[in-house]
Design an enzyme around this catalytic site. Sequence first.
Site, PDB file in Angstrom:
ATOM      1  N   PRO A  61       0.854  -1.201   0.000  1.00  0.00           N
ATOM      2  CG  PRO A  61       0.141  -0.888   2.218  1.00  0.00           C
ATOM      3  CD  PRO A  61       0.909  -1.834   1.339  1.00  0.00           C
ATOM      4  CB  CYS A 110       1.365   4.996   8.515  1.00  0.00           C
ATOM      5  SG  CYS A 110       1.220   6.625   7.720  1.00  0.00           S
ATOM      6  N   GLY A 132      11.000  -3.275   1.809  1.00  0.00           N
ATOM      7  CA  GLY A 132      11.879  -2.120   1.924  1.00  0.00           C
ATOM      8  C   GLY A 132      13.070  -2.163   0.996  1.00  0.00           C
ATOM      9  CD  GLU A 133      16.013   1.697  -0.655  1.00  0.00           C
ATOM     10  OE1 GLU A 133      16.568   2.411  -1.511  1.00  0.00           O
ATOM     11  OE2 GLU A 133      15.031   2.092   0.016  1.00  0.00           O
TER      12      GLU A 133
END
Length: 341
Positions: free
Chosen positions: A14, A105, A207-208
Amino acid sequence: MQTRHLGGRIMLAPMEGLLDHTLRDMLTRVGGVDLCVSEFIRVTNTVLPRRAFIRVAPELLNKSCTPAGVPVRVQLLGSDPICLADNAAALAELEPAGIDLNFGCPAKTVNQHRGGAVLLDEPELVGDIVAAVRRAVPAHIPVSAKMRLGYNDDSRAEDCAQAIEAAGASDLVVHARTKAHGYRPPAYWDRIADLRQHVRLPMVANGEIWTLSDALRCREVTGCERLMIGRGMVADPGLALAIAHHDAVLTGTSTGEAVTWAHIVVLMRLFWQGISQRVAPRHRAGRLKQWLNYLRRVHPQAQEAFDQLRLMHDPATIAQWLEAQNPPDSAASAVKAEICA
């Protein structure tokens, strides 16, 4: 681009303000994505009406799947276990492919209202939220969670992961950075490997991940076969398909397809049609440029397109520009048939 669900391992992340249902539709048409999670739906002190869930995840009206048939879990964000449980029960009536809980978030406005990553300083509350939602939702609907490594530091990451596991979550996505890290590289994949030593809960690394090489290294470092990808997929819509084909090579089933700029052009036209149906005219150009800004990281043609569109704001002019790209020929027609099928 008809290859779907090759490895069962890639989730589309998301991304608030970017990866909405229209872009989910485009990216899942390409293939390789096995599961999506919607942008978060903020829960405060009331049970939301049916339309609030459908507005963020209209896939609920399509058996909780994108038009390409990829399941979509719906994400809730909040800090009140009782209110979240009541909303999860209401959402469950729409038969989502799953309910995901947001503990990741990093947005300041969200954190200031006790939502998202700030809750990672309170592992007990995190566990209470997951447990309350799990009790409120029928057993056949998965309840998952997405967390960062922490808020200001990662000292309580293990506590949070254990609380989520003990509360009965089906699986856990870990974004390998704290809130304080934001989105600055690197992602600390080794910390996901640490967490896997403390919980048996199925874990997904996030992530990344921008390239196939990144995906393979992430798997190696974390020990997670399942990956969640956000910005990397927006920049390279063919990334999930490349990972799936890499996995399929091991079984000799890879077709070796690649996503070309011709595919991207068709996707952009479809994307424009989608946002034109629901986005105010003054915001449409910004949405297309936002995606092009990511695409130019991978596709040189996107930089040229971005430069040409930079000063365009009129929707009619942009629609004409899109139609003028890649004049129809046999190859382009074949590409369109693949994506629109």
